[in-house]
Design a protein around this motif. Structure first.
Motif, PDB file in Angstrom:
ATOM      1  N   VAL A   1       0.853  -1.187   0.000  1.00 41.57           N
ATOM      2  CA  VAL A   1       0.000   0.000   0.000  1.00 41.57           C
ATOM      3  C   VAL A   1       0.889   1.237   0.000  1.00 41.57           C
ATOM      4  O   VAL A   1       2.072   1.166   0.311  1.00 41.57           O
ATOM      5  CB  VAL A   1      -0.936   0.017   1.228  1.00 41.57           C
ATOM      6  N   SER A   2       0.329   2.380  -0.347  1.00 41.08           N
ATOM      7  CA  SER A   2       1.154   3.590  -0.466  1.00 41.08           C
ATOM      8  C   SER A   2       1.669   4.090   0.876  1.00 41.08           C
ATOM      9  O   SER A   2       2.617   4.850   0.927  1.00 41.08           O
ATOM     10  CB  SER A   2       0.376   4.696  -1.169  1.00 41.08           C
ATOM     11  N   ALA A   3       1.078   3.673   1.973  1.00 39.40           N
ATOM     12  CA  ALA A   3       1.564   4.033   3.307  1.00 39.40           C
ATOM     13  C   ALA A   3       1.814   2.745   4.093  1.00 39.40           C
ATOM     14  O   ALA A   3       1.026   2.370   4.954  1.00 39.40           O
ATOM     15  CB  ALA A   3       0.550   4.919   4.017  1.00 39.40           C
ATOM     16  N   PRO A   4       2.919   2.036   3.785  1.00 35.86           N
ATOM     17  CA  PRO A   4       3.164   0.752   4.441  1.00 35.86           C
ATOM     18  C   PRO A   4       3.439   0.923   5.931  1.00 35.86           C
ATOM     19  O   PRO A   4       3.923   1.955   6.368  1.00 35.86           O
ATOM     20  CB  PRO A   4       4.400   0.220   3.719  1.00 35.86           C
ATOM     21  N   ASP A   5       3.120  -0.104   6.687  1.00 36.30           N
ATOM     22  CA  ASP A   5       3.471  -0.057   8.103  1.00 36.30           C
ATOM     23  C   ASP A   5       4.940  -0.421   8.241  1.00 36.30           C
ATOM     24  O   ASP A   5       5.469  -1.222   7.475  1.00 36.30           O
ATOM     25  CB  ASP A   5       2.569  -0.996   8.918  1.00 36.30           C
ATOM     26  N   GLY A   6       5.601   0.151   9.193  1.00 36.30           N
ATOM     27  CA  GLY A   6       7.038  -0.062   9.368  1.00 36.30           C
ATOM     28  C   GLY A   6       7.414  -1.479   9.725  1.00 36.30           C
ATOM     29  O   GLY A   6       8.502  -1.940   9.388  1.00 36.30           O
ATOM     30  N   VAL A   7       6.544  -2.206  10.392  1.00 37.27           N
ATOM     31  CA  VAL A   7       6.846  -3.584  10.778  1.00 37.27           C
ATOM     32  C   VAL A   7       7.013  -4.458   9.541  1.00 37.27           C
ATOM     33  O   VAL A   7       7.994  -5.187   9.398  1.00 37.27           O
ATOM     34  CB  VAL A   7       5.736  -4.138  11.710  1.00 37.27           C
ATOM     35  N   SER A   8       6.055  -4.382   8.616  1.00 36.52           N
ATOM     36  CA  SER A   8       6.139  -5.185   7.387  1.00 36.52           C
ATOM     37  C   SER A   8       7.315  -4.764   6.529  1.00 36.52           C
ATOM     38  O   SER A   8       8.024  -5.595   5.981  1.00 36.52           O
ATOM     39  CB  SER A   8       4.847  -5.058   6.580  1.00 36.52           C
ATOM     40  N   LEU A   9       7.536  -3.471   6.416  1.00 37.73           N
ATOM     41  CA  LEU A   9       8.648  -2.950   5.620  1.00 37.73           C
ATOM     42  C   LEU A   9       9.976  -3.500   6.124  1.00 37.73           C
ATOM     43  O   LEU A   9      10.772  -4.029   5.358  1.00 37.73           O
ATOM     44  CB  LEU A   9       8.651  -1.419   5.653  1.00 37.73           C
ATOM     45  N   LEU A  10      10.211  -3.400   7.415  1.00 40.81           N
ATOM     46  CA  LEU A  10      11.464  -3.905   7.982  1.00 40.81           C
ATOM     47  C   LEU A  10      11.580  -5.417   7.864  1.00 40.81           C
ATOM     48  O   LEU A  10      12.658  -5.941   7.591  1.00 40.81           O
ATOM     49  CB  LEU A  10      11.603  -3.474   9.439  1.00 40.81           C
ATOM     50  N   ALA A  11      10.482  -6.125   8.039  1.00 38.91           N
ATOM     51  CA  ALA A  11      10.518  -7.584   7.928  1.00 38.91           C
ATOM     52  C   ALA A  11      10.934  -8.005   6.522  1.00 38.91           C
ATOM     53  O   ALA A  11      11.765  -8.903   6.360  1.00 38.91           O
ATOM     54  CB  ALA A  11       9.153  -8.181   8.291  1.00 38.91           C
ATOM     55  N   TRP A  12      10.377  -7.376   5.499  1.00 32.08           N
ATOM     56  CA  TRP A  12      10.743  -7.710   4.120  1.00 32.08           C
ATOM     57  C   TRP A  12      12.209  -7.383   3.843  1.00 32.08           C
ATOM     58  O   TRP A  12      12.917  -8.167   3.218  1.00 32.08           O
ATOM     59  CB  TRP A  12       9.840  -6.984   3.126  1.00 32.08           C
TER      60      TRP A  12
END
Length: 100
Positions: free
Chosen positions: A10-21
């Motif tokens: 999504v255009s405003a990703p949550d930081g948890v998912s971003l860092l996990a990837w």
């Protein structure tokens, strides 16, 4: 390099998912050990939500190359890398590991 896509982005990703990837697909480095070509995750709000590539700032130090989605029109920009209240370091990942 292998290709991969982040599902349900999504255009405003949550930081948890971003860092996990990032942690799953990229070698972690430290803020002190970052070098030109590495990627950093940073926060401009409460949560980490943006990434950029470290560049070589022409007047010394590092720059950051990133998508400026708040610019009109949205575009990729390069500016001096300065951490502070408006831009907080979260994590760094090596994109050039093993390259001299």
């Amino acid at each position: 390099a292998s290709d991969f896509d982040v599902p349900n982005y999504v255009s405003a990703p949550d930081g948890v998912s971003l860092l996990a990837w990032c942690r799953e697909h990229l070698p972690v480095t430290t803020q002190i050990d970052t070098r030109v070509g590495d990627m950093i995750v940073f926060a401009t709000d409460v949560h980490p939500q943006h990434v950029g590539i470290i560049g070589d700032y022409p007047h010394g130090g590092f720059s950051i190359i990133h998508a400026a989605n708040n610019a009109v029109p949205p575009r990729v920009i390069e500016t001096r890398l300065v951490f502070g209240k408006r831009m907080r370091f979260v994590a760094a990942f090596s994109l050039v590991e093993g390259v001299l």
